[in-house]
Enzyme design. Structure first.
Site, PDB file in Angstrom:
ATOM      1  N   SER A 130       0.828  -1.218   0.000  1.00  0.00           N
ATOM      2  CA  SER A 130       0.000   0.000   0.000  1.00  0.00           C
ATOM      3  C   SER A 130       0.857   1.261   0.000  1.00  0.00           C
ATOM      4  CB  SER A 130      -0.884   0.041   1.244  1.00  0.00           C
ATOM      5  OG  SER A 130      -1.628  -1.139   1.355  1.00  0.00           O
ATOM      6  N   GLU A 245      -2.787 -14.348   1.598  1.00  0.00           N
ATOM      7  CA  GLU A 245      -3.125 -13.539   2.769  1.00  0.00           C
ATOM      8  C   GLU A 245      -4.574 -13.770   3.177  1.00  0.00           C
ATOM      9  OE1 GLU A 245      -2.694  -9.276   2.193  1.00  0.00           O
ATOM     10  OE2 GLU A 245      -2.378  -9.005   4.347  1.00  0.00           O
TER      11      GLU A 245
END
Ligand SMILES: Cc1cc2nc3c(=O)[nH]c(=O)nc-3n(C[C@H](O)[C@H](O)[C@H](O)COP(=O)(O)OP(=O)(O)OC[C@H]3O[C@@H](n4cnc5c(N)ncnc54)[C@H](O)[C@@H]3O)c2cc1C
Length: 395
Positions: A130, A245
């Protein structure tokens, strides 16, 4: 699916159960309440113990330090960890998402270099995806890597990097070509966090912890041999990490959720609410039963997802379904805890009147991030809407 364990699965369970009986640390409840920075060395030692016993990553191939366990056996592993309320492992991202990506995309030299130290918790990994202007729309990221000599020079910024403060290595997604459509110009680099030009700044969360960080890269040199997968194929590598994830998180969180709901039920038996034990309130009983049922649904769905993967070898939509389910379930459980405990639920660690030394105050604040991390609930619904239901694309 068949929920009865086969002879082989039962043998696996019994072996791990016996190992846990002999090895699980008994003093975890005291350490659990310390700040993560303090308890981290303890978690490292615990992971090392699992590694030495051959239990750190049971589903990984034998040649990379796993047991080539089936996914059902992996689910059994987490169930047994939950049963004894074992501590979590230190290198959560290395084991859950980055190690499997290196095994899938890495060169033999990369696998040899990185995988053993992920397993033993000698090297902790973080995930640099991110950026301030690229979260849900990850492919818009701007951190760039320019080829120079026998490698790349990286400049840019990442944000919300969990384990950045303790990370030895980072799986970093960078832009290597800005002349092509955004998904096509990305590359994944394995970056040594001790390289000159890497700066880690803490971000303080509302829990008071600095679990994640901002990362700054200024002319950071990364050798060519640290490209993971192909240059400009970083989108596929990154998606593989994200799939792991979403799938892996659920399994790892099951122990925590089981502990929370069981503890809450215990508390409700005696904790006073309106002049009588909370459990004497029919509405509280209804909601506790509902949450208990949902934790069971979560557990069984986890098994179903594993069973499907074992049968087909293809990851299904379960990752996104489970991600929505566990993140919102945890918020419901934490909300119920606050309603049972009233103002006591807001007292933090260290306050002599805090319940469970502030566990519930912490849990309530931390659970807000659950519906954001690993992809927001909206994004998971977009994935299910488009890829499962065949509805028009949302973005
Ligand atoms: C506890 C925690 C740990 C994290 N750890 C890491 C980490 O280790 N490494 C890392 O790289 N990142 C990490 N993150 C970041 C996380 O992946 C991002 O916060 C997340 O992907 C959302 O991105 P954003 O914050 O930029 O929000 P945005 O993408 O700006 O989204 C803002 C809002 O818009 C909504 N939205 C955006 N796009 C759409 C759409 N197409 N349709 C519908 N709604 C939409 C979102 O759901 C959200 O509600 C972590 C976050 C948290 C909370």
């Amino acid at each position: 699916m068949d929920l009865n364990l086969s002879t082989q699965e039962r043998a696996f369970r019994d072996e791990f159960r016996a190992w846990l009986e002999a090895n699980v640390p008994r003093d975890w409840p005291q350490w659990r309440e310390k700040p993560l920075e303090e308890s981290f060395p303890y978690l490292r030692v615990w992971q090392r113990k699992l590694y030495d016993g051959g239990w750190a990553a049971v589903s990984w191939p034998k040649e990379y330090g796993g047991r080539s366990a089936t996914l059902i056996e992996q689910a059994i592993f987490w169930e047994e960890m939950a049963r004894v309320e074992a501590p979590p492992m230190a290198n959560a991202l290395g084991l859950g998402l980055i190690g499997p990506t290196i095994i899938a995309y890495g060169t033999e030299a990369q696998k040899k270099r990185f995988v053993p130290k992920i397993l033993s918790a000698e090297e902790i990994w973080c995930q640099g995806f991110s950026e301030p202007n690229a979260g849900s729309d990850l492919a818009s990221l701007q951190t760039e890597a320019r080829p120079e000599g026998n490698g790349y020079v990286v400049n840019g910024q990442k944000v919300w990097t969990s384990y950045g403060w303790i990370g030895d290595w980072c799986e970093l997604v960078v832009r290597t070509d800005s002349s092509v459509p955004k998904h096509k110009g990305l590359t994944v680099l394995l970056v040594d966090m001790k390289s000159p030009g890497v700066e880690v700044r803490p971000l303080r969360q509302m829990t008071g912890e600095s679990e994640f960080n901002e990362l700054f890269f200024r002319d950071v040199r990364v050798p060519r041999e640290n490209v993971l997968g192909q240059v400009n194929d970083g989108w596929n590598v990154a998606i593989s990490t994200l799939m792991h994830e979403r799938g892996a998180y659920g399994a790892r969180l099951l122990p925590l959720f089981k502990r929370n709901i069981n503890r809450l039920i215990e508390l409700a038996r005696t904790f006073p609410r309106g002049g009588r034990p909370a459990a004497e309130d029919a509405l509280i009983r209804q909601r506790l039963a509902q949450c208990y049922a949902e934790v069971e649904i979560f557990r069984l769905n986890q098994l179903r997802a594993s069973s499907r993967l074992t049968a087909t070898g293809i990851p299904g939509p379960e990752g996104s379904i489970q991600k929505i389910f566990w993140s919102e379930l945890n918020q419901r459980v934490q909300q119920l805890a606050q309603e049972i405990l009233g103002p006591y639920g807001q007292l933090e660690k260290g306050d002599p009147c805090a319940v469970d030394n502030g566990l519930w105050a912490y849990g309530y604040l931390r659970c807000r991030g659950n519906t954001i991390e690993a992809g927001t609930s909206e994004v998971q619904r977009n994935i299910i809407g488009h890829f499962v239901l065949g509805l028009p694309r949302s973005y």
